[in-house]
Write an enzyme that holds these catalytic residues in place. Structure first.
Site: not given
Length: 269
Positions: A125, A198
Site C-alpha cells: 500500500h 474510509y
C-alpha cells in the site's frame, strides 16, 4: 453479509477488525450461532483486516496489548490471517533507524500472533514501508520472520510503477491473500487514500468495475485462474450499489474462468 455471500456465490468474507470487535462486544453470545450458520453455508472469514500504529510513539507494551486483543478477535472468527499496514510513512521517507523500528516491531507482532496460530499479514500500500516491489522485498528480508505474510493489492503495486504480474511472481512465496479493484485512470488513484476512502462523505470518483479500469485486470485474473497455487482473492468495492456491483464482478470473473477452461480443452480423435 453471510447470506448475501452465500446467495451470490462467494466463498467467504474479509472482515474489518473494528466490526469484528464490535460484534464480539455486542453480540458475543450469538457469535457461535453466527459462525455455525456460516460454516453450514460452506463459507469462511478469510482474513481479519485491521490497523495498528506500528510506527507511532505508542509504548510497545500498550501496542502488544492492543495487538493481542486483535489476535483474539481473529481467532474468535476462525481465521489465521490478520492484515495490517506497515506503518504510515512511505519507504523513501524512512531512514535506517525507522527501518529498524519497523522490522523490530513487526517481529514482536509476528511472534505474539504466531503463538496463537495467526499470521501477521502486511498489505502492499502507498504511504507505508511496503509501497512497492523493492520496498516490500526489503521489509520481508529485514524482518526475516516466517510468520510474516503478504496481502498483495494489485492496484497499489501497479500504482507504484511495478509490473503487477512480475511483482506477483517475485512475492508469491509470501502471498496469502490478494486484493483486487480498479480505477478509471491513474489521475484518480488518490481516491483510495485512507483519509478519503474510509470517509462516508469521501469522493468515489474514478472507482470502476474491474473490466473498466486502466489496470489490465483481465490479464491478471487469467494468470491467477491458471495458477493452482494462488492465494484467495478479495474483491474490494467502495462505490455505490455494492451488492449489485459485487454480484456483477463475480459474474465477470466466473465468465473468464469458463472461457479459459474452454480455451484449454483439447480435441482428440
Amino acid at each position: 453479509m453471510l447470506r448475501y455471500a452465500h446467495d451470490t456465490g462467494f466463498n467467504g468474507i474479509e472482515l474489518w477488525g473494528v466490526h469484528a470487535k464490535a460484534l464480539l462486544r455486542q453480540r458475543g453470545q450469538e457469535l457461535g450461532g453466527m459462525l455455525d450458520e456460516m460454516f453450514s453455508y460452506g463459507l469462511e472469514i478469510n482474513m481479519l483486516s485491521d490497523y495498528i500504529p506500528l510506527m507511532g510513539n505508542i509504548p510497545m507494551d500498550v501496542l502488544l496489548k492492543e495487538w493481542q486483543e486483535t489476535v483474539q478477535a481473529a481467532k474468535a472468527f476462525h481465521t489465521d490471517k490478520l492484515r495490517i499496514f506497515a506503518g504510515n510513512l512511505s519507504s523513501q521517507s524512512l531512514d535506517e533507524k525507522d527501518w529498524e523500528l519497523c522490522t523490530e516491531r513487526l517481529n514482536l507482532l509476528c511472534a505474539a500472533a504466531e503463538r496463537e496460530g495467526v499470521y501477521t499479514v502486511v498489505e502492499t500500500h502507498p504511504g507505508t514501508a511496503a509501497d512497492g516491489l523493492d520496498s516490500t522485498l526489503q521489509l520481508l528480508r529485514q524482518t526475516d520472520n516466517p510468520a510474516l505474510k503478504l496481502n498483495l493489492d494489485f492496484l497499489h503495486m501497479w500504482e507504484s510503477g511495478a509490473d503487477p504480474l512480475a511483482a506477483y511472481e517475485r512475492l508469491k512465496p509470501w502471498i496469502v491473500n490478494i486484493h483486487l479493484k480498479n480505477v478509471e485512470s491513474r489521475q484518480w488513484l488518490e481516491v483510495f487514500s485512507p483519509d478519503n476512502i474510509y470517509s462516508p462523505s469521501g469522493s468515489r470518483r474514478g472507482i470502476v468495475p474491474l473490466a473498466d479500469g486502466e489496470m489490465d485486470c483481465q490479464a491478471i485474473m487469467k494468470h491467477l485462474i491458471l495458477d493452482p497455487t494462488r492465494a484467495p482473492v478479495s474483491l474490494e468495492w467502495f462505490g455505490a450499489t455494492p451488492f449489485q456491483i459485487l454480484k456483477s464482478e463475480l459474474g465477470w470473473l466466473k465468465g473468464l474462468e469458463s472461457d479459459l477452461k474452454l480455451e484449454n480443452v483439447e480435441v482428440t480423435g
